[in-house]
Design a protein around this motif. Sequence first.
Motif, short mmCIF file in Angstrom:
data_model
loop_
_atom_site.label_atom_id
_atom_site.label_comp_id
_atom_site.label_asym_id
_atom_site.label_seq_id
_atom_site.Cartn_x
_atom_site.Cartn_y
_atom_site.Cartn_z
N ARG A 178 50.62 47.68 48.06
CA ARG A 178 51.33 47.10 46.92
C ARG A 178 51.70 45.64 47.14
N THR A 179 51.60 45.17 48.37
CA THR A 179 52.15 43.87 48.72
C THR A 179 51.37 42.70 48.14
N TYR A 180 50.05 42.79 48.13
CA TYR A 180 49.22 41.65 47.76
C TYR A 180 48.38 41.91 46.51
N SER A 181 48.90 42.73 45.60
CA SER A 181 48.12 43.09 44.42
C SER A 181 47.85 41.91 43.49
N ASP A 182 48.69 40.88 43.52
CA ASP A 182 48.52 39.74 42.62
C ASP A 182 47.90 38.54 43.32
N ILE A 183 47.45 38.71 44.54
CA ILE A 183 46.90 37.60 45.33
C ILE A 183 45.38 37.65 45.30
N ALA A 184 44.75 36.52 44.94
CA ALA A 184 43.28 36.49 44.85
C ALA A 184 42.62 36.31 46.21
N ASP A 207 39.36 42.44 43.31
CA ASP A 207 39.90 42.73 41.98
C ASP A 207 40.51 41.47 41.36
N GLY A 208 41.33 40.77 42.13
CA GLY A 208 41.95 39.56 41.63
C GLY A 208 40.96 38.43 41.43
N PHE A 209 40.00 38.31 42.34
CA PHE A 209 39.04 37.21 42.28
C PHE A 209 38.11 37.35 41.08
N ARG A 210 37.72 38.58 40.76
CA ARG A 210 36.82 38.79 39.62
C ARG A 210 37.46 38.43 38.29
N GLN A 211 38.78 38.46 38.23
CA GLN A 211 39.48 38.15 36.98
C GLN A 211 39.61 36.64 36.74
N LEU A 212 39.31 35.84 37.74
CA LEU A 212 39.47 34.40 37.61
C LEU A 212 38.29 33.78 36.86
N SER A 213 38.56 32.64 36.22
CA SER A 213 37.50 31.85 35.62
C SER A 213 36.71 31.15 36.73
N ALA A 214 35.60 30.53 36.37
CA ALA A 214 34.82 29.78 37.35
C ALA A 214 35.68 28.68 37.97
N GLY A 216 38.98 28.74 38.25
CA GLY A 216 39.97 29.38 39.09
C GLY A 216 39.41 29.82 40.43
N ARG A 217 38.19 30.34 40.44
CA ARG A 217 37.58 30.78 41.69
C ARG A 217 37.38 29.60 42.64
N GLN A 218 36.87 28.49 42.09
CA GLN A 218 36.65 27.34 42.96
C GLN A 218 37.96 26.77 43.47
N ALA A 219 38.98 26.72 42.61
CA ALA A 219 40.28 26.20 43.02
C ALA A 219 40.89 27.07 44.12
N VAL A 220 40.77 28.39 43.99
CA VAL A 220 41.33 29.29 44.98
C VAL A 220 40.64 29.11 46.33
N LEU A 221 39.33 29.04 46.34
CA LEU A 221 38.62 28.89 47.61
C LEU A 221 38.88 27.53 48.25
N THR A 222 38.99 26.49 47.43
CA THR A 222 39.31 25.17 47.99
C THR A 222 40.73 25.16 48.55
N HIS A 223 41.64 25.84 47.88
CA HIS A 223 43.01 26.01 48.38
C HIS A 223 43.00 26.67 49.76
N GLU A 224 42.28 27.79 49.88
CA GLU A 224 42.25 28.50 51.15
C GLU A 224 41.54 27.69 52.22
#
Length: 366
Positions: A178-184, A207-214, A216-224
């Motif tokens: 339950r801890t990371y359900s909202d984290i992509a 699950d979270g990553f598939r819900q992101l736009s193109a 959003g996916r790039q922004a998340v990976l660049t963030h990480e």
Amino acid sequence: MGGALVQLSVPRPAPARAVTPAVLSAQRLAPVLSAHAQALRTGELAPLQLAQLDYRATSWDADTVNAELSYRLAGFDDYPAVLQRRVTLLDGAVSGESAAPGSAVAPWDLGDPTPVRGARCVVLGPAAAGELTLLATLADQAVTAVSAVWGGGWAGRLVLQLPTTEAQFTQLLGVDPRTYSDIAAVTVAAAGAPLHTPADRVLVNPDGFRQLSAFGRQAVLTHECTHVATRADTHPWTPLWLSEGVADYTGYLNTGHTARQIAPELTEDVAAGRLPTALPADTDFSAGSAGIAQAYELSWLACDLIATEYGPQTLVDVYRAVGAAGPGAGREQQLDRVLGEHLGYGLAEFTKRWIAEVLRQVGPDN
């Protein structure tokens, strides 16, 4: 995970007898664990191209060994990732292996470990080949974007893991589902690795990553990827608003998105009259906490303010100076000093300007 059946290099006990604690010792366990590791490395794990796979027994009884597993991916890991394992024995041979209770699983525990390699990354996981390939493409782009801001003083490569379900994602983290359900996605350094050069892993929540736009996916990976690139400059005394803020700043840089698009929750808060009074506290970033989205958005605006007024290099310099300052005189005092040296004013004035920037960027009159 079922391991190869490897014999001990000591006399084999009679079939009806279990191996007793008196028979086992660290010296006698070492060769069987070493042979087990070699069999895995050249057998079912050969596609991973492991530069290292070692087991170190920490405790044992007649048929179970608790062990520390260290592994390195050739070309990617300078230091090993470390996992806690439970190895089972049968008649003095390894008969099986799994994650120790309450510990993170290994990538190969979840399914086929065959990797997909990009130019500057490798993606592991049982997900569909198309998803793994797409993730590798996005990760390569993230490495390029991060290096443009943070320079070439980091390894310039990523190791990512993409499971098939959110449940598997939490297994990789070794946390409550339950801890990371909202984290992509999450960047982790393997427990036990040297602090200055950990074996970083970017774990993606499918699950979270598939819900992101193109976007959003790039922004998340660049963030990480930014977290990986700044690992050597990130310390316990680095405020989370700064470490998460620089990651978001790098992720959103040159995307053409407005502040209202990047910070929708904050925009709603300001419109409702809920204004920030202080920079986000570390506790505001706890998984599942109320207002976590706003904490990230506020942090992005703080770092964007520095980069906009003084240039991206000043933001980089501030970040590295905070890391180099050490825990000495207290975190706020150190931050106040660093800001004074690089911006010409301290924490109180910076906070005042940041609040004004929040209103300017996402306020109702914008």
